[in-house]
Scaffold this motif. Sequence first.
Motif, short mmCIF file in Angstrom:
data_model
loop_
_atom_site.label_atom_id
_atom_site.label_comp_id
_atom_site.label_asym_id
_atom_site.label_seq_id
_atom_site.Cartn_x
_atom_site.Cartn_y
_atom_site.Cartn_z
N VAL A 98 0.84 -1.20 0.00
CA VAL A 98 0.00 0.00 0.00
C VAL A 98 0.88 1.25 0.00
CG1 VAL A 98 -1.70 1.32 1.32
CG2 VAL A 98 -2.00 -1.14 1.02
N LEU A 99 1.94 1.25 0.79
CA LEU A 99 2.85 2.39 0.79
C LEU A 99 3.54 2.57 -0.56
CD1 LEU A 99 4.51 2.15 4.31
CD2 LEU A 99 2.84 3.84 3.51
N LEU A 100 3.92 1.47 -1.19
CA LEU A 100 4.59 1.55 -2.49
C LEU A 100 3.64 2.01 -3.60
CD1 LEU A 100 6.97 -1.54 -2.41
CD2 LEU A 100 7.57 0.89 -2.26
N THR A 101 2.35 2.00 -3.33
CA THR A 101 1.38 2.53 -4.30
C THR A 101 1.69 3.98 -4.61
OG1 THR A 101 -0.31 1.05 -3.42
CG2 THR A 101 -1.08 2.89 -4.73
N LEU A 102 2.25 4.68 -3.65
CA LEU A 102 2.55 6.09 -3.81
C LEU A 102 3.78 6.34 -4.68
CD1 LEU A 102 1.94 7.13 -0.11
CD2 LEU A 102 0.32 7.19 -2.02
N VAL A 103 4.52 5.29 -4.99
CA VAL A 103 5.72 5.41 -5.82
C VAL A 103 5.36 4.96 -7.23
CG1 VAL A 103 8.12 4.70 -6.13
CG2 VAL A 103 7.18 4.94 -3.82
N PRO A 104 5.38 5.86 -8.20
CA PRO A 104 4.99 5.50 -9.56
C PRO A 104 5.87 4.40 -10.16
CG PRO A 104 5.11 7.87 -9.31
CD PRO A 104 5.68 7.27 -8.07
N PHE A 105 5.28 3.61 -10.98
CA PHE A 105 5.94 2.54 -11.74
C PHE A 105 6.48 1.42 -10.87
CE2 PHE A 105 6.34 6.39 -14.39
CZ PHE A 105 5.54 5.98 -15.45
N ALA A 143 -7.10 -6.46 -8.91
CA ALA A 143 -5.75 -6.20 -9.41
C ALA A 143 -5.81 -5.58 -10.81
CB ALA A 143 -4.93 -7.49 -9.44
N LEU A 144 -6.66 -6.11 -11.66
CA LEU A 144 -6.81 -5.53 -13.01
C LEU A 144 -7.33 -4.10 -12.92
CD1 LEU A 144 -8.27 -8.56 -14.99
CD2 LEU A 144 -5.99 -7.56 -15.21
N LEU A 145 -8.27 -3.87 -12.03
CA LEU A 145 -8.80 -2.52 -11.83
C LEU A 145 -7.69 -1.59 -11.36
CD1 LEU A 145 -11.18 -0.52 -11.62
CD2 LEU A 145 -11.53 -1.37 -9.29
N ALA A 146 -6.91 -2.03 -10.39
CA ALA A 146 -5.83 -1.19 -9.85
C ALA A 146 -4.82 -0.84 -10.94
CB ALA A 146 -5.14 -1.89 -8.69
N MET A 147 -4.50 -1.81 -11.77
CA MET A 147 -3.52 -1.56 -12.82
C MET A 147 -4.05 -0.63 -13.90
SD MET A 147 -1.61 -5.16 -13.36
CE MET A 147 -1.91 -6.41 -12.15
N SER A 148 -5.35 -0.55 -14.04
CA SER A 148 -5.95 0.32 -15.06
C SER A 148 -6.18 1.74 -14.56
CB SER A 148 -7.29 -0.26 -15.51
OG SER A 148 -7.13 -1.55 -16.00
N LEU A 149 -6.29 1.90 -13.26
CA LEU A 149 -6.69 3.20 -12.71
C LEU A 149 -5.71 4.33 -13.00
CD1 LEU A 149 -8.26 2.18 -9.30
CD2 LEU A 149 -9.39 3.28 -11.22
N GLY A 151 -5.28 11.59 -8.65
CA GLY A 151 -6.54 10.87 -8.44
C GLY A 151 -6.38 9.38 -8.68
N GLY A 152 -5.60 9.03 -9.68
CA GLY A 152 -5.34 7.62 -9.97
C GLY A 152 -4.59 6.94 -8.84
N ILE A 172 -6.86 2.92 -2.63
CA ILE A 172 -8.13 2.43 -2.07
C ILE A 172 -8.37 0.98 -2.49
CG2 ILE A 172 -10.64 2.71 -2.19
CD1 ILE A 172 -10.09 5.78 -2.30
N VAL A 173 -8.10 0.67 -3.75
CA VAL A 173 -8.26 -0.71 -4.23
C VAL A 173 -7.29 -1.64 -3.51
CG1 VAL A 173 -8.07 -2.23 -6.24
CG2 VAL A 173 -9.21 -0.03 -6.46
N HIS A 174 -6.05 -1.18 -3.29
CA HIS A 174 -5.07 -2.00 -2.59
C HIS A 174 -5.50 -2.26 -1.14
CE1 HIS A 174 -1.61 -0.98 -5.56
NE2 HIS A 174 -2.44 -1.89 -6.02
N VAL A 175 -6.08 -1.26 -0.50
CA VAL A 175 -6.59 -1.45 0.86
C VAL A 175 -7.72 -2.49 0.83
CG1 VAL A 175 -7.85 -0.33 2.75
CG2 VAL A 175 -5.86 0.79 1.74
N ALA A 176 -8.61 -2.39 -0.14
CA ALA A 176 -9.70 -3.36 -0.26
C ALA A 176 -9.18 -4.77 -0.47
CB ALA A 176 -10.63 -2.96 -1.42
N MET A 177 -8.15 -4.92 -1.28
CA MET A 177 -7.56 -6.25 -1.51
C MET A 177 -7.05 -6.83 -0.19
SD MET A 177 -5.47 -5.55 -5.05
CE MET A 177 -4.77 -7.19 -5.21
N GLY A 178 -6.37 -6.02 0.58
CA GLY A 178 -5.84 -6.50 1.86
C GLY A 178 -6.93 -6.86 2.84
#
Length: 158
Positions: free
Chosen positions: A17-24, A59-65, A137-138, A144-150
């Motif tokens: 979840v923390l790494l979500t903030l780091v692009p790529f 996961a597919l949703l998160a990767m598309s967002l 926003g993405g 949020i999706v990563h939190v839901a997965m967890g």
Amino acid sequence: MDAFADWLFVVLWGIGVLLTLVPFVPATLLILAAALLHEALVGFRELSLGLWLALGVLALLAMSLDNLATLLGARRYGAGRAGLWGAFLGGILGLFLGVLGVLILPFLLAWLFEYLSGRRPEEALKAAWGTLVGLMGGVVAKAIVHVAMGILVIRAIF
């Protein structure tokens, strides 16, 4: 072993979840790998097939967002192809300059490309702002999706 596996998932999920903030950075894949590692450690007996399917869809949703939100933000504020290409290129080049580079370079290159494509400076600034708003926003939506997965996994394992 079960308690170790459970808490290992929680720690790896938190890092993801923390790494979500780091692009790529493939944070989504880290979270999926953490769930898979958990299951391997407990003998594949706690997560159902339905839960794995839900994780796959999320996961597919998160990767598309990321891409979708950036595109929508840019379009909403009037960016054209030039601005989108500038933001994309800025995101890639910004990786070499750290977190600030990832935030600043997409904005600057979106503005520059829009300006060079014939837009007035004010219009180019508005379009560049839209790409930045969309990008942020993405990231928020993906977190949020990563939190839901967890939470789905935690509900199943605890």
